[in-house]
Motif scaffolding. Structure first.
Motif, mmCIF file in Angstrom:
data_model
loop_
_atom_site.group_PDB
_atom_site.id
_atom_site.type_symbol
_atom_site.label_atom_id
_atom_site.label_comp_id
_atom_site.label_asym_id
_atom_site.label_seq_id
_atom_site.Cartn_x
_atom_site.Cartn_y
_atom_site.Cartn_z
ATOM 1 N N UNK A 101 -0.604 4.404 -11.375
ATOM 2 C CA UNK A 101 -1.058 3.860 -10.098
ATOM 3 C C UNK A 101 -1.801 2.540 -10.312
ATOM 4 N N UNK A 102 -2.684 2.517 -11.298
ATOM 5 C CA UNK A 102 -3.448 1.297 -11.569
ATOM 6 C C UNK A 102 -2.531 0.169 -12.031
ATOM 7 N N UNK A 103 -1.503 0.496 -12.801
ATOM 8 C CA UNK A 103 -0.563 -0.531 -13.258
ATOM 9 C C UNK A 103 0.135 -1.198 -12.075
ATOM 10 N N UNK A 104 0.510 -0.418 -11.064
ATOM 11 C CA UNK A 104 1.140 -0.985 -9.864
ATOM 12 C C UNK A 104 0.135 -1.857 -9.105
ATOM 13 N N UNK A 105 -1.095 -1.375 -8.977
ATOM 14 C CA UNK A 105 -2.121 -2.159 -8.279
ATOM 15 C C UNK A 105 -2.367 -3.478 -9.007
ATOM 16 N N UNK A 106 -2.472 -3.427 -10.327
ATOM 17 C CA UNK A 106 -2.698 -4.649 -11.109
ATOM 18 C C UNK A 106 -1.520 -5.603 -10.945
ATOM 19 N N UNK A 107 -0.304 -5.071 -10.938
ATOM 20 C CA UNK A 107 0.870 -5.916 -10.726
ATOM 21 C C UNK A 107 0.801 -6.597 -9.360
ATOM 22 N N UNK B 189 -5.630 -19.888 -12.042
ATOM 23 C CA UNK B 189 -4.551 -20.719 -11.500
ATOM 24 C C UNK B 189 -3.208 -19.997 -11.649
ATOM 25 N N UNK B 190 -2.255 -20.396 -10.821
ATOM 26 C CA UNK B 190 -0.964 -19.711 -10.729
ATOM 27 C C UNK B 190 -0.226 -19.654 -12.071
ATOM 28 N N UNK B 191 -0.304 -20.711 -12.843
ATOM 29 C CA UNK B 191 0.417 -20.754 -14.111
ATOM 30 C C UNK B 191 -0.133 -19.766 -15.131
ATOM 31 N N UNK B 192 -1.404 -19.432 -15.034
ATOM 32 C CA UNK B 192 -2.041 -18.550 -16.017
ATOM 33 C C UNK B 192 -2.168 -17.105 -15.546
ATOM 34 N N UNK B 193 -1.821 -16.828 -14.303
ATOM 35 C CA UNK B 193 -2.061 -15.504 -13.724
ATOM 36 C C UNK B 193 -1.509 -14.361 -14.568
ATOM 37 N N UNK B 194 -0.240 -14.427 -14.946
ATOM 38 C CA UNK B 194 0.373 -13.315 -15.670
ATOM 39 C C UNK B 194 -0.304 -13.089 -17.013
ATOM 40 N N UNK B 195 -0.570 -14.146 -17.744
ATOM 41 C CA UNK B 195 -1.211 -14.023 -19.046
ATOM 42 C C UNK B 195 -2.625 -13.468 -18.909
ATOM 43 N N UNK B 196 -3.389 -13.988 -17.964
ATOM 44 C CA UNK B 196 -4.762 -13.526 -17.756
ATOM 45 C C UNK B 196 -4.761 -12.067 -17.293
ATOM 46 N N UNK B 197 -3.865 -11.719 -16.381
ATOM 47 C CA UNK B 197 -3.796 -10.336 -15.894
ATOM 48 C C UNK B 197 -3.465 -9.375 -17.025
ATOM 49 N N UNK B 198 -2.520 -9.748 -17.859
ATOM 50 C CA UNK B 198 -2.127 -8.885 -18.974
ATOM 51 C C UNK B 198 -3.288 -8.678 -19.939
ATOM 52 N N UNK B 199 -3.951 -9.749 -20.285
ATOM 53 C CA UNK B 199 -5.073 -9.639 -21.234
ATOM 54 C C UNK B 199 -6.256 -8.904 -20.629
ATOM 55 N N UNK C 205 -11.027 -2.275 -11.700
ATOM 56 C CA UNK C 205 -9.909 -3.016 -11.098
ATOM 57 C C UNK C 205 -10.444 -4.139 -10.211
ATOM 58 N N UNK C 206 -11.563 -3.897 -9.541
ATOM 59 C CA UNK C 206 -12.190 -4.945 -8.740
ATOM 60 C C UNK C 206 -12.623 -6.133 -9.594
ATOM 61 N N UNK C 207 -13.083 -5.848 -10.816
ATOM 62 C CA UNK C 207 -13.450 -6.943 -11.732
ATOM 63 C C UNK C 207 -12.208 -7.759 -12.074
ATOM 64 N N UNK C 208 -11.099 -7.077 -12.301
ATOM 65 C CA UNK C 208 -9.844 -7.774 -12.566
ATOM 66 C C UNK C 208 -9.451 -8.615 -11.350
ATOM 67 N N UNK C 209 -9.614 -8.055 -10.152
ATOM 68 C CA UNK C 209 -9.288 -8.793 -8.926
ATOM 69 C C UNK C 209 -10.129 -10.067 -8.838
ATOM 70 N N UNK C 210 -11.405 -9.963 -9.189
ATOM 71 C CA UNK C 210 -12.273 -11.137 -9.169
ATOM 72 C C UNK C 210 -11.799 -12.224 -10.121
ATOM 73 N N UNK D 17 0.837 -1.194 0.000
ATOM 74 C CA UNK D 17 0.000 0.000 0.000
ATOM 75 C C UNK D 17 0.874 1.246 0.000
ATOM 76 N N UNK D 18 1.954 1.209 0.759
ATOM 77 C CA UNK D 18 2.876 2.349 0.784
ATOM 78 C C UNK D 18 3.477 2.562 -0.602
ATOM 79 N N UNK D 19 3.809 1.480 -1.310
ATOM 80 C CA UNK D 19 4.347 1.600 -2.673
ATOM 81 C C UNK D 19 3.359 2.343 -3.573
ATOM 82 N N UNK D 20 2.090 2.008 -3.480
ATOM 83 C CA UNK D 20 1.062 2.670 -4.283
ATOM 84 C C UNK D 20 0.933 4.136 -3.855
ATOM 85 N N UNK D 21 0.936 4.384 -2.550
ATOM 86 C CA UNK D 21 0.779 5.753 -2.054
ATOM 87 C C UNK D 21 1.958 6.641 -2.443
#
Length: 185
Positions: free
Chosen positions: A88-94, A164-174, A153-158, A71-75
Motif C-alpha cells: 500500500x505504501x509503495x503505491x502511495x509513494x508512487x 524539481x521534476x527531473x530529480x523526483x524519481x531519484x529522490x523518491x527512490x532514495x 510518508x508525510x515526510x517523503x511528501x514534504x 485513492x480508489x487504487x490504494x483502497x
C-alpha cells in the motif's frame, strides 16, 4: 464568428467538458502542484473559466475529482488480504512521485474542506487496518503505529513537494529506501 471564438456547444458538451477538465487538471496539477492557476486548467481543457467553475466551484472539488481514482487504487489494493502495508505504501509513494498535487490530498493543510479531510482520513484508516492485521503488517516494525507510518510518508511528501521534476524519481527512490529501513525490522 472569428476563428478564435469558441462555438457554444450547450448542455450536450457537459460530460465531455467535465472529462476534459479532469484530464487537464491531472496534468497541470502533476506539473505545477495543487496551487496551479485554475485558468491554465480551463485553457488546457479548451473551455472558459465559467465552465470550469460550473463543474468545480472550488479548487478542492476539482482536486477531489482528479484524485478519486488514485485513492480508489490504494483502497482496492488495501482491501486485498494478501497485500501488505508495504504494498500500500509503495503505491502511495508512487502516486506522490507522479503528482505533486497528490501530496495535498495525502496531507491537507490550510483547508477546512471536510471532503479533503475525509480523503486524508480514508488513507490513514486503511494503513491502520493493514497494520492491525499481523498477516498484512508485513515487515513493518511492531512498535510503529499508523500515525508513525503516515508521518514517515508525510515526510517523503514534504521532500517531494520541494524536488524539481527531473530529480523526483531519484529522490523518491532514495528517500523511500531510507524510510523503509526505519520502518521495517
Amino acid at each position: 464568428m472569428t476563428s478564435s471564438a469558441r462555438a457554444n456547444r450547450g448542455p450536450k458538451a457537459a460530460a465531455s467538458n467535465h472529462a476534459a477538465l479532469i484530464r487537464a487538471a491531472r496534468e497541470i496539477f502533476a506539473e505545477n502542484g495543487f496551487d496551479a492557476p485554475l485558468s491554465s486548467i480551463a485553457r488546457a481543457a479548451g473551455v472558459g473559466q465559467g465552465v470550469l467553475y460550473r463543474h468545480f466551484p472550488t479548487r478542492e472539488s476539482l482536486a477531489l475529482a482528479v484524485f478519486e481514482e488514485n485513492i480508489v487504487e490504494v483502497e482496492v489494493l488495501a482491501a486485498d488480504p494478501s497485500s501488505t502495508v508495504h504494498d500500500v505504501l509503495a503505491v502511495i509513494v508512487d502516486q506522490l512521485t507522479r503528482s505533486a498535487a497528490f501530496i495535498a490530498m495525502f496531507n491537507p493543510t490550510g483547508t477546512d474542506d471536510p471532503r479533503l479531510l475525509e480523503v486524508s482520513t480514508r488513507l490513514i484508516d486503511l494503513v491502520a487496518r493493514k497494520l492491525d492485521d499481523p498477516g498484512q503488517r508485513g515487515s513493518i516494525r511492531a512498535d510503529l503505529t499508523a500515525f508513525d507510518v503516515v508521518l514517515a510518508v508525510g515526510m517523503l511528501a514534504g521532500i517531494m513537494s520541494k524536488t524539481d521534476a527531473q530529480s523526483k524519481q531519484m529522490v523518491a527512490t532514495r528517500a523511500w529506501d531510507l524510510l523503509e529501513r526505519g520502518l521495517t525490522r
